[in-house]
Design an enzyme around this catalytic site. Sequence first.
Site, PDB file in Angstrom:
ATOM      1  CB  THR A  35       4.021   9.240   1.481  1.00  0.00           C
ATOM      2  OG1 THR A  35       4.070   8.650   2.785  1.00  0.00           O
ATOM      3  CG2 THR A  35       3.463  10.638   1.595  1.00  0.00           C
ATOM      4  CB  SER A  67      -7.350 -17.494  15.012  1.00  0.00           C
ATOM      5  OG  SER A  67      -7.646 -16.286  15.687  1.00  0.00           O
ATOM      6  CG  ASP A 174       0.534  -0.940   7.058  1.00  0.00           C
ATOM      7  OD1 ASP A 174       0.935   0.217   7.211  1.00  0.00           O
ATOM      8  OD2 ASP A 174      -0.584  -1.219   6.615  1.00  0.00           O
TER       9      ASP A 174
END
Length: 394
Positions: A35, A67, A174
């Site tokens: 949405t 990382s 997000d």
Amino acid sequence: MKEKLTEKFRELYGEGGDIRAYFAPGRVNLIGEHTDYNGGHVFPCALTIGTYGIARMREDRKLRFYSVNFDTMGVIETGLDELLPSEAAGWTNYPKGVMWAFEERGYKLSHGLDLLIWGDIPNGSGLSSSASLEVLTGLILKDMYGFDVSMTEIALIGQYSENNFNGCNCGIMDQFASAMGKKDNAIFLDTNTLAYEYAPVVLTDARIVITNSKVKHSLVDSAYNDRRRESEEALMELKKVTDIKTLGDLTEQDFERYQSAIGDETRRRRAKHAVYENRRTIRAVEALRSGDIELFGRLMNESHLSQRDDYEVSCKEIDLLVELAWEVPGVIGSRITGGGFGGCTVSIVKRDAVDTFIETLGSGYRKQTGCEAEFYVVDIGDGAHRFRETVTKE
Ligand code: GLA
């Protein structure tokens, strides 16, 4: 954890300087799926898992990335004058994309950075490890360079970088959840205006359980971009017969009235999902606020069916997990969460049914797919933040 990471940072990059530690969470969306790019509402919450970053400003324009999750790649060196996406750059395309997006907006980066990151979001699970890395980078830049940007703007910059540097046409959910999350609350966000309210997630005797199918079907980004395009096309058709800006402007009744303007059955179903899911999200938040968890759960179940049948973003592994969940006594609601085509389901499960839930889904999934699902009984955490205490050691 951050102490260990700081130690590793010093080992890799040397002592001295102003070394700072940050965290940006992953997210789970409780309801309101697909949405956010349709002008509707979403209802995500930040998790307590996410991405940690240790950073120090450099004197020159070099960038060094490392990382712990991809330690075989070693230290990756690049520079502020080389902010271009490339396949070989792997995970560093995310921080680089955010740096590029800051510069695009006029926030010029005067100096390079040494950065070490580590994340505890399972890879490819759809719990927003990339958004958390984007928001983490945004926060580091804000804090270290002293840029006057709000956390909402950091979320928008993260989305912009994902759209324009990393090629996924995602919405704002997000990054917003990672930047703006609040412990024990979900965020009721109107993606049309970015107005938001926190809603306490009071589940009394129930828990949020995330089930990771561990499948990630290929072409996720392209299928996602297709859905977005189909929704936009349906909107264009609807705009010819009614005065709307987004699908989020329509009620279910409006949709039924105007849907014949959409010339194709698939596009009609895409638009139907966007409209109905938005209304379901508004109702679900009302239900939660009035303590009606059962209704909240039923709306989650409806959300799943709509994504399975109308929006077609589920897959057989996820449908299996949801169907198994619906059979377990004590499950209040269960649905696919996130972008789709694999990833995770989110379920609300009565506390005393959690063990049976894990056992039943685990063995049923193993039997039918030969794969092991993973389960996380999660807590809702805060949005991105810097750790208060200084980690500098002379
Ligand atoms: C992905 C995107 C979000 C949102 C969801 C679906 O997570 O990044 O913007 O569209 O899918 O709700």
